[in-house]
Design a protein around this motif. Structure first.
Motif, PDB file in Angstrom:
ATOM      1  N   GLN A   1       0.850  -1.191   0.000  1.00 54.47           N
ATOM      2  CA  GLN A   1       0.000   0.000   0.000  1.00 54.47           C
ATOM      3  C   GLN A   1       0.879   1.232   0.000  1.00 54.47           C
ATOM      4  O   GLN A   1       1.690   1.422   0.918  1.00 54.47           O
ATOM      5  CB  GLN A   1      -0.932   0.006   1.204  1.00 54.47           C
ATOM      6  CG  GLN A   1      -1.953   1.128   1.167  1.00 54.47           C
ATOM      7  CD  GLN A   1      -3.036   0.961   2.200  1.00 54.47           C
ATOM      8  OE1 GLN A   1      -2.884   0.243   3.188  1.00 54.47           O
ATOM      9  NE2 GLN A   1      -4.183   1.599   1.968  1.00 54.47           N
TER      10      GLN A   1
ATOM     11  N   LYS B   1      -3.144   5.408  -1.850  1.00 52.37           N
ATOM     12  CA  LYS B   1      -3.621   4.358  -2.758  1.00 52.37           C
ATOM     13  C   LYS B   1      -4.225   3.215  -1.952  1.00 52.37           C
ATOM     14  O   LYS B   1      -3.952   3.049  -0.761  1.00 52.37           O
ATOM     15  CB  LYS B   1      -2.482   3.844  -3.631  1.00 52.37           C
ATOM     16  CG  LYS B   1      -1.950   4.887  -4.606  1.00 52.37           C
ATOM     17  CD  LYS B   1      -0.963   4.273  -5.569  1.00 52.37           C
ATOM     18  CE  LYS B   1      -0.480   5.291  -6.597  1.00 52.37           C
ATOM     19  NZ  LYS B   1       0.478   4.691  -7.563  1.00 52.37           N
ATOM     20  N   GLU B   2      -5.017   2.394  -2.634  1.00 50.83           N
ATOM     21  CA  GLU B   2      -5.589   1.230  -1.985  1.00 50.83           C
ATOM     22  C   GLU B   2      -4.536   0.135  -1.842  1.00 50.83           C
ATOM     23  O   GLU B   2      -3.572   0.065  -2.605  1.00 50.83           O
ATOM     24  CB  GLU B   2      -6.775   0.706  -2.805  1.00 50.83           C
ATOM     25  CG  GLU B   2      -7.974   1.628  -2.804  1.00 50.83           C
ATOM     26  CD  GLU B   2      -9.202   0.980  -3.413  1.00 50.83           C
ATOM     27  OE1 GLU B   2     -10.253   1.649  -3.445  1.00 50.83           O
ATOM     28  OE2 GLU B   2      -9.124  -0.172  -3.845  1.00 50.83           O
ATOM     29  N   ARG B   3      -4.786  -0.721  -0.863  1.00 48.96           N
ATOM     30  CA  ARG B   3      -3.900  -1.862  -0.686  1.00 48.96           C
ATOM     31  C   ARG B   3      -4.108  -2.816  -1.865  1.00 48.96           C
ATOM     32  O   ARG B   3      -5.236  -3.119  -2.249  1.00 48.96           O
ATOM     33  CB  ARG B   3      -4.217  -2.562   0.634  1.00 48.96           C
ATOM     34  CG  ARG B   3      -3.222  -3.593   1.052  1.00 48.96           C
ATOM     35  CD  ARG B   3      -3.439  -4.038   2.481  1.00 48.96           C
ATOM     36  NE  ARG B   3      -3.226  -2.932   3.410  1.00 48.96           N
ATOM     37  CZ  ARG B   3      -3.165  -3.085   4.729  1.00 48.96           C
ATOM     38  NH1 ARG B   3      -3.306  -4.283   5.269  1.00 48.96           N
ATOM     39  NH2 ARG B   3      -2.984  -2.050   5.518  1.00 48.96           N
ATOM     40  N   GLU B   4      -3.017  -3.297  -2.428  1.00 50.82           N
ATOM     41  CA  GLU B   4      -3.098  -4.190  -3.578  1.00 50.82           C
ATOM     42  C   GLU B   4      -2.264  -5.433  -3.342  1.00 50.82           C
ATOM     43  O   GLU B   4      -1.228  -5.381  -2.666  1.00 50.82           O
ATOM     44  CB  GLU B   4      -2.609  -3.479  -4.851  1.00 50.82           C
ATOM     45  CG  GLU B   4      -1.171  -3.035  -4.810  1.00 50.82           C
ATOM     46  CD  GLU B   4      -0.693  -2.412  -6.121  1.00 50.82           C
ATOM     47  OE1 GLU B   4      -1.494  -2.311  -7.074  1.00 50.82           O
ATOM     48  OE2 GLU B   4       0.494  -2.044  -6.188  1.00 50.82           O
TER      49      GLU B   4
ATOM     50  N   SER C   1      -7.943  -7.659  -0.022  1.00 52.79           N
ATOM     51  CA  SER C   1      -7.565  -7.776   1.385  1.00 52.79           C
ATOM     52  C   SER C   1      -8.685  -8.386   2.228  1.00 52.79           C
ATOM     53  O   SER C   1      -8.427  -8.902   3.314  1.00 52.79           O
ATOM     54  CB  SER C   1      -7.168  -6.410   1.945  1.00 52.79           C
ATOM     55  OG  SER C   1      -8.234  -5.491   1.805  1.00 52.79           O
TER      56      SER C   1
END
Length: 124
Positions: A39, A43-46, A108
C-alpha cells in the motif's frame, strides 16, 4: 492466535533488489492462502503475490518477472525477492494469511491475519 512479522524493507535505488521476509508464529495451521500486499500513500492496498494451499504461486502483472515468492518451514516463513525495483514499487509491504483458499481477484477482504508491514522506498 496467529502473529505475522515482516522484515527486510529499506531504502534502495532504482534497479536494486530487496528480499522481504514474513515469519508466522502461534497457530499456523489451515492457512490456505498466503499473500504479499502493498500500500502506497493515498492508494488502496493491492496484492502483489500469493501462494495457495496447493503451492500454486501467482503474481500481479506489475511485478511479474521481477518478484519471486518462496516459502520454507512448511510455509510458516514467506519470502518476497524483489528485483529491478523502481519508484512505483515504493510502499508499505504486508504479508497476510487466510483460512480460505485463494480466489481471484485477490483483495484484502478475507485475510484473517496481517503483519505490521515493512517499508520499501525506491529512489530514482
Amino acid at each position: 492466535q496467529t502473529q505475522l512479522e515482516e522484515s527486510g524493507g529499506g531504502s534502495v535505488e532504482a534497479g536494486e533488489s530487496l528480499r522481504l521476509s514474513c515469519v508466522a508464529s502461534g497457530y499456523t495451521y489451515s492457512m490456505y492462502c498466503r499473500a504479499w500486499f502493498r500500500q502506497a500513500p493515498g492508494k488502496e492496498r493491492e496484492w502483489v503475490a500469493y501462494i495457495d494451499g496447493d503451492g500454486k504461486i501467482n503474481y500481479a502483472a506489475s511485478v511479474k518477472d521481477r518478484f519471486v515468492l518462496s516459502k520454507r518451514n512448511g510455509g510458516t516463513t514467506l519470502y518476497l525477492q524483489m528485483n529491478a525495483l523502481n519508484p512505483d514499487d515504493s510502499a508499505m509491504y504486508y504479508c497476510a494469511f487466510s483460512h480460505r483458499y485463494c480466489e481471484e481477484p485477490i483483495t484484502s477482504v478475507g485475510f484473517n491475519y496481517w503483519g505490521q508491514g515493512t517499508q520499501v522506498t525506491v529512489s530514482s
